[in-house]
Design a protein around this motif. Structure first.
Motif, mmCIF file in Angstrom:
data_model
loop_
_atom_site.group_PDB
_atom_site.id
_atom_site.type_symbol
_atom_site.label_atom_id
_atom_site.label_comp_id
_atom_site.label_asym_id
_atom_site.label_seq_id
_atom_site.Cartn_x
_atom_site.Cartn_y
_atom_site.Cartn_z
ATOM 1 N N GLY A 1 -11.286 -56.351 25.638
ATOM 2 C CA GLY A 1 -9.910 -57.185 25.493
ATOM 3 C C GLY A 1 -10.206 -58.671 24.345
ATOM 4 O O GLY A 1 -8.687 -59.417 24.474
ATOM 5 N N VAL B 1 -2.550 -54.561 30.133
ATOM 6 C CA VAL B 1 -3.317 -54.705 28.541
ATOM 7 C C VAL B 1 -2.699 -54.375 27.051
ATOM 8 O O VAL B 1 -1.521 -52.996 27.390
ATOM 9 C CB VAL B 1 -4.304 -53.045 28.958
ATOM 10 N N HIS C 1 -9.268 -53.950 28.567
ATOM 11 C CA HIS C 1 -9.197 -52.816 29.104
ATOM 12 C C HIS C 1 -9.296 -51.718 30.691
ATOM 13 O O HIS C 1 -9.343 -50.763 31.012
ATOM 14 C CB HIS C 1 -10.056 -51.605 28.067
#
Length: 350
Positions: A186, A297, A256
């Motif tokens: 991420g 997310v 994620h």
């Protein structure tokens, strides 16, 4: 005397499993002589890695063939880690040695369902169904293994040391990320969210500690106009992590995929407020938001808002960090986790 043999990466290797193993060894895993650790992987060149894996396999096979192993405890992730440990597990099963399958990978469902061929998946499922016990880090992992027929599954948290001396906390507006610099962690979501954080807190800085896609990270930070507020120290060792955590106002892990990230535990121990995504065991670690802020997310607005809120409301951030620290003391302290592990060994070892 028969011993429990634990296998996994060297404690000096990079990654969460190595950190877990290093912690267990430091708090006395091998102290009474009933448990022994054998490394199966190191951070080195291909030839040296292969030699370490082969030597470990020869040692474990010899110990099993001579009746010196009571139980094999295998720390397993995805990709090469799984296939490497599968060989050791098959050897143990051949000799009738009980096996603990200790799953760490946050991507294991994707690995099993999307990255394996049908033949590989059939072999993997058959292998896992025959293990005697499975240790997991999240309800999702437990459901995955239960769904393919694995018996005797237990959630065992990652251990972390509490009583180690840490640098004194400092006041700053630094946002800290520790992990591999790539999309799965991420990091690109964090860069984009940080642009909005800077609009509200102009003095904020983002520290991205880790290796990976450094050039791409620099490119995106430049395009977003925030490169001057982004620091890229590269891979950071334990001592460097302690210094960075002491400086950080907020720790962020917008992954994620995860199971039970050690970096979140380290931030909780250090008294750093945490923002993280609702993946793997993270919601449980943060007590569904009581001990840290949770976001979905890739929800950039929520990510930016959570970070900004902690930077602006320092008393609320400190209260959250204190609750997180107390939770670690109760659930994740290394001695507590080691005691639980030893109880499981006593029940399974022959």
């Amino acid at each position: 005397m028969k011993r429990v043999i634990m296998i996994g990466p060297s404690p000096s290797a990079k990654g969460g499993i190595a950190t877990v193993i290093g912690t267990l060894l430091r708090v006395g895993y091998e102290r009474d002589g009933h448990c022994r650790f054998i490394q199966t992987h190191i951070s080195a060149g291909l030839v040296r890695k292969a030699w370490v894996a082969l030597w470990a396999l020869l040692r474990v096979t010899c110990l099993m063939a001579t009746g010196q192993v009571a139980l094999l405890h295998a720390h397993v992730a995805s990709e090469a880690s799984f296939w490497r440990k599968a060989i050791f597990i098959r050897v143990a099963q051949f000799f009738g040695c009980p096996v603990i399958f200790h799953l760490h990978s946050g991507e294991f469902r994707v690995f099993l369902e999307q990255r394996m061929s049908p033949g590989q998946r059939k072999f993997a499922v058959a292998l896992m169904r025959r293990v005697d016990y499975a240790l997991v880090l999240s309800d999702d992992a437990a459901q995955l293994l239960s769904g393919i027929g694995v018996r005797n599954i237990e959630l065992l948290p990652n251990p972390i040391e509490i009583n180690r001396v840490s640098p004194a906390r400092q006041t700053s507006s630094e946002i800290l990320f520790l992990g591999r610099l790539d999309n799965k962690k991420g990091v690109y979501d964090l860069l984009r969210a940080f642009k909005y954080v800077r609009d509200q807190v102009p003095e904020a800085r983002l520290i991205l500690g880790g290796e990976g896609e450094v050039a791409q990270v620099r490119e995106l930070a430049t395009a977003l106009g925030i490169l001057n507020a982004v620091e890229l120290p590269g891979w950071v060792n334990e001592a460097q992590r302690s210094v960075l955590l002491a400086r950080a106002a907020v720790f962020v892990l917008p992954s994620h995929f995860e199971q039970m990230p050690m970096t979140v535990l380290e931030a909780m121990v250090a008294g750093v407020p945490v923002v993280a995504t609702r993946v793997g065991g993270v919601p449980c670690m943060l007590e569904n938001g009581a001990c840290g802020k949770l976001v979905d997310v890739a929800d950039l607005d929520a990510l930016a808002s959570a970070i900004t809120g902690l930077l602006v409301d320092r008393p609320a951030a400190q209260a959250m960090a204190e609750r997180a620290h107390q939770r670690v003391l109760k659930e994740y302290e290394a001695g507590v986790v080691l005691s639980r592990l030893q109880e499981r060994y006593a029940a399974l070892a022959q």
